[in-house]
Scaffold this active site. Sequence first.
Site, mmCIF file in Angstrom:
data_model
loop_
_atom_site.group_PDB
_atom_site.id
_atom_site.type_symbol
_atom_site.label_atom_id
_atom_site.label_comp_id
_atom_site.label_asym_id
_atom_site.label_seq_id
_atom_site.Cartn_x
_atom_site.Cartn_y
_atom_site.Cartn_z
ATOM 1 C CB ALA A 146 -0.912 0.005 1.221
ATOM 2 C CD GLU A 147 2.350 3.746 3.799
ATOM 3 O OE1 GLU A 147 2.635 4.725 3.098
ATOM 4 O OE2 GLU A 147 1.611 3.843 4.791
ATOM 5 C CB SER A 148 6.681 1.940 -1.365
ATOM 6 O OG SER A 148 6.964 0.588 -1.003
ATOM 7 C CE1 TYR A 192 -1.460 3.174 4.250
ATOM 8 C CE2 TYR A 192 -2.354 2.802 6.436
ATOM 9 C CZ TYR A 192 -1.293 2.765 5.561
ATOM 10 O OH TYR A 192 -0.069 2.322 5.994
#
Length: 186
Positions: A59-61, A169
């Site tokens: 999800a982040e990168s 998120y």
Amino acid sequence: MKNKKLIAIIILIVLIVIAFLLKNQILKIMYPKTYKEVVEIYQDKYQIEGNLIFAVIKAESNFEAKAVSNRNAIGLMQLMAETAEEVARKNKIEIDQEKIEEELFDVYKNIEIGTCYLTSLIQKYGNKEVALAAYNAGIGNVDKWIEKGIIKKDGSDIEKIPYKETNQYVRKILRDYKIYQDLYKN
């Protein structure tokens, strides 16, 4: 004309059968375990499930070690320099304070600090739902939401997170976490 339609239908059916048979292989391309050996080191050290770490990294990168957000969050787990410094200091993780941004591009440092931080949030809140909200929106915001009764500390009403981005998120990571669990059962 009828033969062309029949051939097209047969080709479509064959493609659907192939996609069905290769579903797990296709999903493993979409949900990889890149940096598996690094994640395994820190999942053991910090006693957290690796599939959750993979879901956060995705999800982040999306597994891009050199990722930098528009808010200057850095690396695989998209850590803010100040947060990373604080987590490293509190947990005696060796980093060069003068070169914190460079340090956060290091896969080992980023995953260790991010995993340590996520673990501390889970310990603080007692569940992954609220911990993920804090990972995204910050501890201060989440503490205010709990204090004002907007969300419960037990995470049972996590859908009430007032920040749309954080709400989405948390849902995305929980969905991806479940996919990782199902896809990599053994």
